[in-house]
Design a protein around this motif. Structure first.
Motif, PDB file in Angstrom:
ATOM      1  N   UNK A   1     -10.258  16.277  55.503  1.00 46.45           N
ATOM      2  CA  UNK A   1     -11.488  15.580  56.077  1.00 46.45           C
ATOM      3  C   UNK A   1     -10.817  14.760  57.060  1.00 46.45           C
ATOM      4  N   UNK A   2     -11.441  14.787  58.458  1.00 50.17           N
ATOM      5  CA  UNK A   2     -10.836  14.322  59.666  1.00 50.17           C
ATOM      6  C   UNK A   2     -11.780  13.015  59.914  1.00 50.17           C
ATOM      7  N   UNK A   3     -11.072  11.798  60.157  1.00 50.65           N
ATOM      8  CA  UNK A   3     -11.432  10.570  60.736  1.00 50.65           C
ATOM      9  C   UNK A   3     -10.937  10.257  61.580  1.00 50.65           C
TER      10      UNK A   3
ATOM     11  N   UNK B   1     -11.534  22.143  63.169  1.00 52.09           N
ATOM     12  CA  UNK B   1     -12.742  22.434  62.550  1.00 52.09           C
ATOM     13  C   UNK B   1     -12.404  23.449  61.491  1.00 52.09           C
ATOM     14  N   UNK B   2     -13.256  24.330  61.059  1.00 53.12           N
ATOM     15  CA  UNK B   2     -13.312  25.255  60.075  1.00 53.12           C
ATOM     16  C   UNK B   2     -13.501  26.728  60.526  1.00 53.12           C
TER      17      UNK B   2
ATOM     18  N   UNK C   1      -7.520  24.056  58.127  1.00 52.51           N
ATOM     19  CA  UNK C   1      -9.181  23.560  58.602  1.00 52.51           C
ATOM     20  C   UNK C   1      -9.427  22.279  58.450  1.00 52.51           C
ATOM     21  N   UNK C   2     -10.010  21.808  58.936  1.00 54.34           N
ATOM     22  CA  UNK C   2     -10.701  20.253  58.641  1.00 54.34           C
ATOM     23  C   UNK C   2     -12.069  20.224  58.852  1.00 54.34           C
ATOM     24  N   UNK C   3     -12.720  19.482  58.331  1.00 46.91           N
ATOM     25  CA  UNK C   3     -14.118  19.073  58.378  1.00 46.91           C
ATOM     26  C   UNK C   3     -14.369  17.703  58.777  1.00 46.91           C
TER      27      UNK C   3
END
Length: 296
Positions: free
Chosen positions: A8-10, A276-277, A288-290
């Motif tokens: 999870x990207x912040x 991104x994914x 991947x990250x969301x």
């Protein structure tokens, strides 16, 4: 690499003296992301690296990642992580630690703090352009993989990256800063964590990773020698701060190519994340990250 696992990207947070802005999240959103992931799926950052190293990362694994070593992360997000007993990845651009502020981040702060709305900034920005620049047409597919960008966001980034390029973009922004009575140096104050803060995160068990030195928006388009300098400087500063050679990285603005991955491998990086994914079978250097904006 198992395709279901993701980070999870912040980026930016509001609260604790940091004003709300486009794309910012607060402590409550971070806690909701943790609740949504579930304790069984959420891996500590160091364990994530070790599981990737052993090639036994669970298909449903989730981790937390924070890009750009922003001060708001330290003030808002880290207390939540401490309260919940969690560790995360912090991907660091090291230019600010050497007195070289990332102007793209400074300009973001400028448009958020000196204009009543983003539409006002976009209008002022386009007014400062030459007619042939402002008349450019944005391709329909531009940045389509980032669903949280508005049409105005995509247009601004197209003009910035594809029409103007770095030198011309900085010149336009310097004109706007001067007209507003401020400067890069003044706006940069308090935007980033310092070395002591990053050393503290490392000591607390968080993983400090590479994110390039100057955070170019099109790193993959740089000559290989310049890409290497970006990451060698990045790794050197992080090692100086933490006492360890970084084993993790995140590709700034999702920009990388085969030569970038080769450079990271040579530097000892074992885990790297996209933004991104959009990759079907991610390798250990293309995990991947969301973005939290999509999850929210």
């Amino acid at each position: 690499m198992l395709p279901g696992a993701f980070g999870v990207m912040f980026h930016h947070f509001h609260g604790s003296g940091h004003a709300p802005g486009q794309g910012t999240v607060g402590a409550a959103e971070l806690e909701r992301a943790v609740d949504s992931a579930g304790a069984a799926r959420l891996l500590p950052a160091a364990e994530w690296v070790e599981r990737v190293r052993r090639d036994d990362l669970p298909a449903d694994a989730v981790c937390l990642t924070f890009d750009d070593n922003l001060r708001s992360q330290l003030d808002v997000a880290v207390p939540v992580l401490e309260r919940l007993g969690l560790t995360a990845f912090f991907f660091v651009q090291t230019g600010p630690l050497r007195g070289e502020p990332d102007r793209t981040e400074v300009y973001r702060h400028f448009r958020e703090s000196r204009f009543a709305t983003l539409d006002d900034f976009h209008a002022a920005f386009e007014e400062a352009l030459d007619p042939d620049e402002s008349g450019a047409v944005v391709p329909a597919h531009h940045l389509a993989e980032f669903a949280f960008y508005t049409g105005a966001d995509r247009r601004f980034r197209f003009l910035r990256d594809d029409v103007l390029g770095p030198e011309r973009y900085h010149a336009v922004m310097e004109e706007l800063l001067t007209a507003s009575g401020t400067s890069v140096e003044a706006l940069a104050q308090g935007l980033w964590m310092d070395a002591a803060a990053l050393a503290g995160l490392h000591s607390a068990g968080h993983v400090i990773g590479l994110h390039s030195h100057s955070h170019p928006t099109r790193l993959a388009e740089l000559p290989e020698a310049e890409q290497r300098r970006e990451y060698e400087r990045n790794a050197g500063v992080i090692e100086e701060v933490t006492g360890e050679r970084p084993a993790a990285a995140a590709h700034p603005v999702n920009s990388y190519g085969p030569e970038t991955l080769a450079i990271l491998r040579e530097l000892g990086v074992e885990v790297a994340f996209r933004s991104n994914t959009a990759v079907g079978s991610p390798s250990a250097l293309e995990l991947q990250r969301e973005d939290i904006a999509n999850l929210a």
